[in-house]
Design a protein around this motif. Structure first.
Motif, PDB file in Angstrom:
ATOM      1  N   ILE A 249     -21.669  28.494   5.026  1.00  0.00           N
ATOM      2  CA  ILE A 249     -21.853  28.337   6.470  1.00  0.00           C
ATOM      3  C   ILE A 249     -20.956  29.280   7.255  1.00  0.00           C
ATOM      4  O   ILE A 249     -20.827  29.173   8.463  1.00  0.00           O
TER       5      ILE A 249
ATOM      6  N   LYS B 335     -25.055  35.615  11.364  1.00  0.00           N
ATOM      7  CA  LYS B 335     -25.473  34.649  12.380  1.00  0.00           C
ATOM      8  C   LYS B 335     -25.178  35.193  13.777  1.00  0.00           C
ATOM      9  O   LYS B 335     -25.998  35.079  14.694  1.00  0.00           O
ATOM     10  N   SER B 342     -32.439  31.142   7.304  1.00  0.00           N
ATOM     11  CA  SER B 342     -32.135  29.848   6.697  1.00  0.00           C
ATOM     12  C   SER B 342     -32.182  29.986   5.193  1.00  0.00           C
ATOM     13  O   SER B 342     -32.968  30.767   4.663  1.00  0.00           O
ATOM     14  N   ARG B 366     -24.083  23.538  10.039  1.00  0.00           N
ATOM     15  CA  ARG B 366     -24.639  24.747  10.626  1.00  0.00           C
ATOM     16  C   ARG B 366     -24.315  24.886  12.111  1.00  0.00           C
ATOM     17  O   ARG B 366     -24.447  25.959  12.668  1.00  0.00           O
ATOM     18  N   GLU B 419     -32.265  23.106   7.433  1.00  0.00           N
ATOM     19  CA  GLU B 419     -32.489  24.553   7.484  1.00  0.00           C
ATOM     20  C   GLU B 419     -33.704  24.888   8.350  1.00  0.00           C
ATOM     21  O   GLU B 419     -33.712  25.895   9.057  1.00  0.00           O
ATOM     22  N   LEU B 422     -33.245  24.883  12.216  1.00  0.00           N
ATOM     23  CA  LEU B 422     -32.613  26.048  12.848  1.00  0.00           C
ATOM     24  C   LEU B 422     -33.665  27.019  13.384  1.00  0.00           C
ATOM     25  O   LEU B 422     -33.323  28.091  13.844  1.00  0.00           O
TER      26      LEU B 422
END
Lengths: 369, 513
Positions: A249, B335, B342, B366, B419, B422
């Motif tokens: 993450i 990101k 994902s 996340r 996931e 997102l």
């Protein structure tokens, strides 16, 4: 053919199975029962080894912490220090960073305070001195905690060995300082600034230790909130649970390790400051008194929950003080007190097994046996 | 058929509150192949582990050749001439095949490896194994290692063989070879149990099939008298359609371009060599290959978790239309660049999720950085957790339950749900249905299909070739870290994929070195 080649063995009588969570009151019932059993076992040992009345011994133990107002405050002071160091090691351990160096971090933090207290003394206003000592101790603790973290983050060194070794360096530094400061060549340093009280934390409402206690109380709440509700606390839990998840993450694992050890070291340094400025007003190699290691147990027993740590450190301090009390009162060897403490803590930790697992009888093959 | 080789009567085994087997009765005869069929978690392996001495039943009896047996350890099982070939091989890498075979045996007389090798060769020729007794394990392919495991139990004189999902790691060609060997053993009078959840294999190899569902024994059928639909119904407990709804890809655009990617891992082994492909939005790109052919490294390189030496990964932003170079960016940087990527990793609890945290906190993985200030905001993740639990029918006591307490399928639903929430433009999944029951698997397939219809570029790393062929639009085959072919899923066959999967490798060892 088979019956000849295979020796019939008996089936196991019991097997162990994991429990699927337990209601809280049952868990506490088990804990309570285990304490009672531990007291019974201790009673047997007391009677067989010393021929004393175990009830009197237990009574003395309670008096060790609650007997007089002075003893009660001293108990609170011990509690505050142990709790403070436990709070310090908690974020590191929650991150699975095995910080065995709290002892050294406390000691070096205390030494930093003592340097100022001894060398600067009355030359600056007391309030400034105390603030300077506070800052110096925290920085000292940070340095002692940060070094192993940097090495771990950069080169993957083993933090347990590293932090453990740092303890010895701190001990030697303190010995050296005492040797330089105490002209008589004695290895014991007396009270520093006992006339001027420079660098001593003031009494609050006539209580010597109240400031220590209040600071640690506030710290407990802050640490609880930090671990449970802050982004930093969340990050360090993720790193502790699984570094791969943390990377996945996008957490910078090295940064979190360094940041958390700065925090851990800083609080250890603060403990050193509280010990030097608030409690002892002197320094010795035994400043932390093993609390740097006991704190690890306190923290794990409380499952890293700072509020629960109040309880677990209370148990430990109560037992330590009680042990000391019975040793003097009944003129017993201190080893007996240690044995009793060990038994009680063994039962308290051991009962967690019965909270997490159950033991079941195997029932099989009723016919044909 | 006189007395059965194995007879189980009312076998029960529990782990905590979970009943793995409940009053299971089963018979296996000599000279037959019995399939033990059931979904993941239906208790097949547990049942067989009780025969091979790894677990001890809580209740019930085991009869071997008509006599009651007490099997407390693998050694006892071996004394009863029972041998089990586990899914995960238990071999010493630096020993030869023959050395592994005799390992742990207490035989009288001198240790004579030549004799052993001779005997191993004898067994091999008798059943049609192709193996060299003096070859070291680390030089062997997965199927050769499996052969060593089988020879190991035969060498010990096993009359009853249990194979746990033996085909999971094999190519279609290797599977056929294994089946030929099993048929020979059957003719030789051995009793063989094969644990599986693949229906076509059941129909192909076995004489009878016994079905377990949720730890309970459902029934036994003669294979010749049954079909896939009936078996599925027994396995799942209700009628279920086994078709995956594949829609025609529409408005495909290039989304992710990987060019000549090379990657050497920390041991200096080349794990990816010269990989080039394009994942297009609105399409599902399947990735096939024997386990460990570079699938993990490829996905992790794209996700920014694996450094690579040369090559490029270019993402085309659907909003701005600009190209973004992802070369050696960290997941956080990727990101921050606005790349909606994902990733459902293979290791669900070790990478995708945190087992000791509850569903809410796992949702937050996340999104926890969102919002200013030093403190977490749990409201939005909690709402998301509730939505996913409801929409994907996650079975959980509450959203505050630590996720490791959930079953595999529910864990995966939580991960895939997060996931997808997102709203990705590239969705990568690694072994998305491994260990899942049929219902959950189809739920995941449908989710992936609906993502594809939304224009997402889906990359699906899979192991079941039938599923890859039914679900994907294109299939890329990896072998020893290199692409050996990108084929159209509608026209390809399992045989073609199997051939591509082994094209680059010789005996499992990396051909390029």
């Amino acid at each position: 053919m088979n019956s000849n080649s295979v020796k019939k063995t008996h089936e196991p009588l019991f097997h162990i199975a994991k429990r699927n969570g337990m209601v809280w009151w049952k868990a506490w019932l088990i804990r309570g029962i285990s304490v009672i059993i531990s007291l019974l076992v201790c009673a047997v040992i007391i009677v067989s080894l010393t021929h004393q009345n175990p009830l009197e011994v237990y009574g003395a133990m309670i008096k060790g912490s609650f007997g007089t107002s002075r003893k009660f405050w001293a108990m609170l002071q011990n509690l505050a220090i142990l709790l403070c160091i436990s709070l310090a090691v908690t974020p590191a351990f929650k991150m699975k960073f095995w910080n065995l160096g709290a002892e050294g971090q406390v000691l070096f933090g205390g030494l930093c305070s003592m340097v100022l207290m001894f060398m600067v003394g009355d030359r600056i206003p007391n309030i400034l001195l105390i603030l300077a000592m506070l800052v110096a101790s925290i920085l000292g603790g940070i340095i002692w905690g940060l070094l192993p973290a940097l090495f771990k983050a950069k080169w993957g060194t083993n933090e347990s060995l590293f932090t453990l070794m740092m303890n010895y360096i701190a001990i030697q530094l303190v010995s050296f300082a005492i040797m330089v400061w105490v002209p008589s060549g004695s290895s014991v340093m007396g009270l520093v600034n006992s006339n001027t009280r420079a660098g001593w934390l003031p009494d609050l409402f006539g209580q010597k230790y109240l400031i220590n206690i209040l600071i640690v109380a506030v710290l407990t709440v802050v640490m609880f909130v930090y671990l449970r509700y802050s982004k930093h606390g969340y990050e360090l839990s993720v790193v502790g649970e699984s570094e791969n998840t943390a990377r996945y993450i996008g957490i910078d694992v090295k940064k979190v390790i360094i940041r958390t050890m700065i925090l851990s070291g800083a609080i250890c340094g603060l403990s050193g400051f509280l010990l030097v400025a608030g409690t002892n007003h002197t320094i010795s190699k035994e400043l932390a008194g093993g609390n740097g290691f006991t704190a690890i147990m306190v923290s794990w027993l409380a499952k890293f929950n700072p509020v629960m740590m109040v309880l677990t450190s209370l148990i430990v301090v109560f037992l330590q003080r009680g042990a000391g009390e019975i040793a003097t009162k009944f003129n017993l060897n201190t080893s007996l007190a240690d044995i009793l403490t060990g038994i009680i803590i063994f039962f308290i930790i051991g009962c967690e097994f019965f909270i997490n697992y159950k033991i079941m009888r195997t029932n099989s093959g009723k016919e044909g046996k | 058929m006189s007395t059965p080789a194995i007879e189980l009567k009312n076998i029960t085994k529990t782990f905590g509150s979970i009943t793995a087997n409940k009053n299971v009765c089963l018979t296996v005869n000599s000279g037959e192949i019995l399939s033990l069929l059931g979904e993941n978690g239906s208790g097949k392996t547990t049942l067989m582990n009780m025969i091979s001495g790894i677990y001890f039943p809580d209740a019930g009896q085991i009869f071997i050749d008509g006599k009651e047996a007490v099997i407390r350890s693998p050694k006892d099982a071996f004394d009863y001439k029972i041998g089990m070939i586990h899914q995960h091989f238990k071999l010493v890498d630096i020993f030869t095949a023959a050395e592994n075979v005799v390992l742990g045996l207490k035989e009288d007389g001198k240790y004579n490896i030549k004799e052993v090798e001779k005997k191993v060769a004898e067994i091999s020729s008798r059943y049609g194994f192709e193996i060299s007794p003096s070859k070291k394990i680390y030089e062997m392919s997965v199927s050769e290692k499996q052969t060593v495991e089988i020879i190991k139990v035969l060498y010990r004189g096993a009359n009853i063989l249990i194979l746990d999902e033996p085909t999971a790691v094999l190519t279609p060609q290797e599977t056929q070879k294994l089946f030929a060997v099993l048929r020979k053993m059957k003719e030789d009078g051995k009793a063989i149990v094969i644990i599986t959840h693949k229906l076509h294999e059941v129909l192909d190899i076995s004489d009878r099939v016994s079905v377990l569902r949720k730890g309970e024994y459902i029934g036994t059928l003669n294979t010749a008298e049954t079909n896939e639909a009936e078996l599925t119904e027994m396995m799942v407990g209700k009628k279920i359609s086994l078709d995956i709804n594949r829609s025609e890809p529409e408005n495909c655009v290039d989304r992710l371009k990987v060019e000549s990617l090379n990657c050497i891992d920390s041991d200096g082994v080349k794990v990816l060599s010269d990989i080039s492909f394009t994942a297009r939005g609105g399409e599902i790109l399947g990735v096939a290959g024997i386990a460990g052919s570079g699938q993990k490294e490829l996905l992790e390189a794209i996700a920014g978790l694996q450094k690579y030496d040369s090559g490029s990964i270019i993402y085309s932003d659907p909003k701005s239309g600009k190209d973004v170079n992802l070369k050696n960016k960290s997941p956080y940087q990727i990101k921050e660049l606005g790349v909606r990527l994902s990733f459902v990793p293979e290791d669900r609890l070790g990478m995708g999720l945190v087992g000791n945290m509850d569903i809410t906190d796992n949702m937050m993985l996340r999104s926890y950085r969102k919002g200013r200030g030093a403190f977490l905001k749990r409201n939005a993740p909690r709402e998301l957790a509730k939505t996913i639990v409801k929409d994907l029918e996650v079975v959980t006591p509450s959203i505050n339950t630590p996720i490791r307490r959930l079953s595999g399928g529910n864990v995966q639903k939580v991960l895939v749900g997060r996931e997808i929430s997102l709203s990705p433009s590239v969705l990568m999944t690694a072994y998305a249905v491994r260990g899942l029951d049929i219902n959950s698997s189809y739920l995941i397939y449908n989710l992936l299909n609906s993502q594809k219809e939304k224009g997402v570029a889906v990359i699906f790393v899979g192991e079941d070739l039938d599923v890859l062929i039914d679900l994907c639009d294109k299939i890329m085959v990896l072998s020893s870290g290199a692409v050996t072919g990108i084929v159209d899923a509608k026209t390809t066959t399992k045989e073609e994929l199997g051939r591509l999967m082994t094209k680059n490798s010789k005996g499992g060892a990396d051909s390029e070195q």
